[in-house]
Write an enzyme that holds these catalytic residues in place. Structure first.
Site, short mmCIF file in Angstrom:
data_model
loop_
_atom_site.label_atom_id
_atom_site.label_comp_id
_atom_site.label_asym_id
_atom_site.label_seq_id
_atom_site.Cartn_x
_atom_site.Cartn_y
_atom_site.Cartn_z
N ILE A 182 0.02 0.89 7.09
CA ILE A 182 1.41 0.96 7.49
C ILE A 182 2.12 2.14 6.84
O ILE A 182 2.88 2.86 7.48
CB ILE A 182 2.13 -0.37 7.15
CG1 ILE A 182 1.64 -1.49 8.08
CG2 ILE A 182 3.65 -0.21 7.27
CD1 ILE A 182 2.17 -2.87 7.70
N ASP A 189 1.00 4.33 -10.09
CA ASP A 189 0.82 2.90 -9.82
C ASP A 189 2.21 2.27 -9.81
O ASP A 189 2.91 2.32 -10.83
CB ASP A 189 -0.05 2.28 -10.92
CG ASP A 189 -0.31 0.79 -10.73
OD1 ASP A 189 0.40 0.15 -9.92
OD2 ASP A 189 -1.21 0.27 -11.40
N TYR A 244 1.94 -14.47 -3.15
CA TYR A 244 2.32 -13.34 -2.30
C TYR A 244 3.63 -13.64 -1.58
O TYR A 244 4.54 -12.80 -1.54
CB TYR A 244 1.20 -13.08 -1.30
CG TYR A 244 1.48 -12.01 -0.28
CD1 TYR A 244 1.38 -10.66 -0.61
CD2 TYR A 244 1.82 -12.34 1.04
CE1 TYR A 244 1.62 -9.67 0.34
CE2 TYR A 244 2.06 -11.36 1.99
CZ TYR A 244 1.96 -10.02 1.64
OH TYR A 244 2.20 -9.06 2.57
N THR A 303 -4.45 -3.60 9.70
CA THR A 303 -4.61 -2.66 8.59
C THR A 303 -5.80 -3.09 7.73
O THR A 303 -6.39 -4.15 7.92
CB THR A 303 -3.36 -2.66 7.69
OG1 THR A 303 -3.21 -3.97 7.10
CG2 THR A 303 -2.11 -2.32 8.46
#
Length: 253
Positions: A19, A60, A151, A186
């Site tokens: 994405i 990061d 998540y 993805t």
């Protein structure tokens, strides 16, 4: 649809693939100068070489010091007008097996990564005549899914941040929104497909169908569809759109 103002500078985290790369390429196509940021220098350099971005920065997003330094260097090249906080990762496990470390990993990348990126980009952006912050969240930030509680919690947090920050920024030229894709074609979703196959013995086609069934259109979302939504939010004509969590999910939510 109004386009972008003249040659804004966009920073896309997690911009080397999936994405993020589609968003970077769409912004390049619309006339933006684009810097992609991520952990893998080779992937980022390849994005630059193929024209999906102009510059690359290695950091990061879960490491505040690393990301802050990288954004300072990116801003020194050209002030940032657009931030697309796209970097993220997903791990699945039943809640009973989702320990503190898993929750911390998901929060550090998916939520604190957005916080760190905004902290780095917003001060300079507020002094610009135009600013756009777009966080790539997920339908998991709008509803629950089994086996991804950590998540989902992190993505819900992103949407709460977006809604609150949008109100703070309402008196400025900066808008703040979230885009919430459903299951998208993805590498990240490829990992979920492999996980379904290994745990259930289903074929690849059956595993894809298991994910696609969440979408009333019966398919996976494409990265380009997400990129098109981000491009619209970054346009001058979307100045009144702020504090929104826009689902790109075929009517799932």
């Amino acid at each position: 649809m109004s386009g972008l103002p003249h040659s804004p500078h966009a920073l896309v985290t997690g911009g080397g693939r999936g994405i993020g790369r589609a968003i970077a390429a769409a912004l390049v196509g619309a006339g933006a100068t684009v810097t992609v940021l991520g952990r893998n220098a080779a992937v980022l350099d390849e994005a630059v070489k193929t024209g999906a971005a102009h510059f690359a920065a290695v950091a990061d997003v879960s490491n505040e010091a690393s990301l802050t330094a990288a954004i300072a260097a990116v801003s020194a090249r050209k002030p940032i007008d657009i931030l697309v906080a796209n970097a993220g990762s997903a791990e699945s496990a039943p809640f009973a097996k989702s320990d503190t470390a898993l929750f911390k990993r998901m929060m550090d990348v998916n939520f604190m990564g957005v916080v760190h990126a905004v902290h780095g980009a917003l001060p300079g952006m507020r002094n610009r005549p135009y600013g756009r912050i777009v966080a790539i969240a997920s339908t998991a930030g709008l509803k629950g899914y089994a086996y991804v509680s950590a998540y989902s919690a992190a993505k819900h947090a992103v949407i709460g941040l977006v809604r609150s920050l949008a109100i703070e920024m309402a008196g400025s030229n900066v808008t703040v929104n979230a885009v919430c894709p459903g299951f998208t074609d993805t590498d990240l979703v490829a990992g979920s497909i492999e996980n379904i196959m290994s745990k259930t013995g289903r074929s690849r086609e059956q595993a894809i169908a298991e994910l696609a069934k969440h979408n009333p259109q019966g398919r996976l979302i494409t990265p380009q569809e997400v990129a098109d939504t981000v491009l619209w939010l970054c346009g001058e004509g979307a100045g009144a759109i702020t504090g929104q969590a826009i689902a790109v999910a075929g009517g799932e939510v």
